[in-house]
Enzyme design. Structure first.
Site, PDB file in Angstrom:
ATOM      1  N   ASP A  16      -6.137  -7.377   3.823  1.00 36.30           N
ATOM      2  CA  ASP A  16      -7.257  -6.747   3.122  1.00 36.30           C
ATOM      3  C   ASP A  16      -8.146  -7.826   2.506  1.00 36.30           C
ATOM      4  OD1 ASP A  16      -8.807  -4.718   1.849  1.00 36.30           O
ATOM      5  OD2 ASP A  16      -7.726  -5.127  -0.012  1.00 36.30           O
ATOM      6  N   ASP A  22     -12.060  -9.498   4.012  1.00 33.36           N
ATOM      7  CA  ASP A  22     -13.327  -9.487   3.268  1.00 33.36           C
ATOM      8  C   ASP A  22     -13.935 -10.887   3.252  1.00 33.36           C
ATOM      9  OD1 ASP A  22     -13.377  -6.782   2.565  1.00 33.36           O
ATOM     10  OD2 ASP A  22     -14.044  -7.234   0.519  1.00 33.36           O
ATOM     11  N   ASP A  24      -2.502 -18.587   0.605  1.00 32.76           N
ATOM     12  CA  ASP A  24      -3.461 -19.263  -0.278  1.00 32.76           C
ATOM     13  C   ASP A  24      -4.197 -20.354   0.502  1.00 32.76           C
ATOM     14  OD1 ASP A  24      -1.009 -20.573  -0.085  1.00 32.76           O
ATOM     15  OD2 ASP A  24      -0.944 -21.210  -2.180  1.00 32.76           O
ATOM     16  N   TYR A  49       0.823  -1.210   0.000  1.00 31.44           N
ATOM     17  CA  TYR A  49       0.000   0.000   0.000  1.00 31.44           C
ATOM     18  C   TYR A  49       0.857   1.261   0.000  1.00 31.44           C
ATOM     19  CZ  TYR A  49      -4.566  -2.156   0.783  1.00 31.44           C
ATOM     20  OH  TYR A  49      -5.732  -2.845   0.647  1.00 31.44           O
ATOM     21  N   LYS A  82       3.536 -15.675   2.872  1.00 30.21           N
ATOM     22  CA  LYS A  82       3.807 -16.390   1.622  1.00 30.21           C
ATOM     23  C   LYS A  82       5.312 -16.623   1.565  1.00 30.21           C
ATOM     24  CE  LYS A  82       2.433 -18.057  -2.384  1.00 30.21           C
ATOM     25  NZ  LYS A  82       1.580 -19.258  -2.502  1.00 30.21           N
TER      26      LYS A  82
HETATM   27  C1  IPM Z   1     -10.343  -1.838   3.752  1.00 26.43           C
HETATM   28  C2  IPM Z   1     -10.615  -1.206   2.416  1.00 26.43           C
HETATM   29  C3  IPM Z   1      -9.505  -0.218   2.096  1.00 26.43           C
HETATM   30  C4  IPM Z   1      -8.206  -0.999   2.006  1.00 26.43           C
HETATM   31  C5  IPM Z   1      -9.729   0.621   0.822  1.00 26.43           C
HETATM   32  C6  IPM Z   1     -11.070   1.315   0.848  1.00 26.43           C
HETATM   33  C7  IPM Z   1      -8.622   1.605   0.595  1.00 26.43           C
HETATM   34  O1  IPM Z   1     -10.750  -2.170   1.442  1.00 26.43           O
HETATM   35  O2  IPM Z   1     -10.268  -1.086   4.746  1.00 26.43           O
HETATM   36  O3  IPM Z   1     -10.206  -3.045   3.813  1.00 26.43           O
HETATM   37  O4  IPM Z   1      -7.846  -1.503   0.929  1.00 26.43           O
HETATM   38  O5  IPM Z   1      -7.536  -1.123   3.012  1.00 26.43           O
HETATM   39 MG    MG Z   2     -10.694  -4.163   2.181  1.00 28.39          MG
END
Ligand code: IPM
Ligand code: MG
Length: 365
Positions: A250, A254, A226, A144, A194
């Site tokens: 990240d 999710d 993975d 990032y 990894k």
């Molecule tokens: C998260 C989001 C952010 C990230 C984006 C919105 C920049 O996906 O907080 O997980 O990638 O960290």
């Molecule tokens: Mg995210």
């Protein structure tokens, strides 16, 4: 009486309406547990762009600097999607806040309550009684922010470059957060990397192993990312605390969020150094601004309420209040209260909107 200064950044979409409920619950917690907050509301995200010309206005940043914690709603929406990526609400507000305040430790709890296993896309038979995972994501390093970044021509070709860079000290500090978190839970820490391919992961794993003896009560294991992605859906109950670098975190969070049933249930804390050994933090729901349901009064406010609870825990040290908020949320779910995202049509469900859920949590508190 202890008083805490909070910058309230409700943002866009469902942000303002779920924030309203979280602040009502905060009022109730203050009355019950005898502390106070001073709140400053600021524009952020699309609201910042519309009102002040940028996603993170200078006044907003100044208010955050003067605060003990930031309570954040959500940012973004179709209205601002045509802006260049770096100016959009998500990147233009969140990433600079993370960097500016060095919010290196992102705690994302992934809790699937027993009553909500039907809402999870994972087969019920694989998650009897639900599960409770905490993902600790490193938030200010890795690809990032790694330099150099480049997009342009090299040797007659268009190329693009991101850099996955970590300092040892960055891995060490997130390791300590993760080990300490595991000590306060079931004492199992799974470090995700990894290391079979990436040099940065080789260092990551070495650091985790070196720090482990300082936490002899915690069992440390390692998993390739993975495989971790697969294990999360195959058997989420095997995990207690996971720790991983920024980009892996990240993606995995999710995945973790959706297997919990609803994004509307999941809070998060992004922590850096605060005053007197406390954490400065940005506290926000894991879900987004959900523009499709914004303004309808149907969004689930629980993630925002629990984020506020994490603020009381990690920045304010108001542990009793934080515990009570967590317990109140569990109680309303057990009692059958459901916003649309949680409803399955089962008998005994009490359908409520955003404010109705806020009322229920306050009553349970
Ligand atoms: C998260 C989001 C952010 C990230 C984006 C919105 C920049 O996906 O907080 O997980 O990638 O960290
Ligand atoms: Mg995210």
């Amino acid at each position: 009486m202890n008083t805490y200064k909070i910058a309230v950044l409700a943002g866009d979409g469902i942000g303002p309406e779920v924030m309203e409920q979280a602040l009502r619950v905060l009022d109730a917690a203050e009355a019950k547990f005898g502390f106070k907050t001073e709140r400053t509301s600021c524009f952020v995200g699309g609201a910042g762009i519309d009102n002040c010309g940028k996603a993170l206005p200078d006044d907003t940043l100044a208010a955050c600097e003067a605060a003990d914690a930031i309570l954040f709603g959500s940012v973004g929406g179709p209205k601002w999607d045509t802006l260049p990526p770096a100016e959009r609400p998500e990147r233009g507000a969140l990433l600079p806040l993370r960097k500016h305040f060095q919010l290196y430790a992102n705690l994302r709890p992934g809790i699937c309550l027993a009553e909500l296993t039907d809402a999870s896309p994972v087969k019920n038979s694989l998650i009897p009684g639900g599960f409770d995972i905490l993902c600790v994501r490193e938030l200010t390093g890795g690809m990032y922010f790694g330099e150099p970044k480049f997009y342009g021509e090299r040797d007659g070709e268009i190329v693009a470059l991101d850099t996955l860079f970590y300092k040892r000290s960055e891995v060490e500090r997130i390791a300590h957060v993760a080990f300490k978190a595991a000590q306060g839970r079931n004492k199992k820490l799974c470090s995700v990397d990894k290391a079979n391919v990436l040099t940065s992961s080789v260092m990551w794993r070495e650091v985790m192993n070196e720090i482990a003896p300082q936490y002899p009560d915690v069992e440390l294991t390692h998993m390739y990312v993975d495989n971790a992605a697969m294990q999360l859906v195959r058997n989420p109950k095997q995990f207690d605390v996971m720790v991983t670098e920024n980009t892996f975190g990240d993606i995995l969070t999710d995945e973790m969020a959706i297997i919990c049933g609803s994004l509307g249930m999941l809070p998060s804390a992004s922590l850096g150094k605060g005053k007197d050994g406390a954490f400065f933090g940005l506290y926000e729901p894991s879900g987004g601004s959900a523009p499709d349901i914004a303004g309808k009064g149907i969004a689930n406010p629980i993630a925002q309420i629990l984020s506020m609870g994490m603020m009381l825990r990690y920045t304010c040290g108001e542990t009793a209040a934080a515990d009570a908020i967590d317990a109140a949320v569990r109680k309303v779910i057990a009692a059958g209260y459901r916003t649309g995202d949680l409803a399955t049509g089962a008998a005994g469900e009490i359908r409520v909107g955003t404010a109705g859920m806020g009322d229920a949590v306050i009553a349970a508190l």
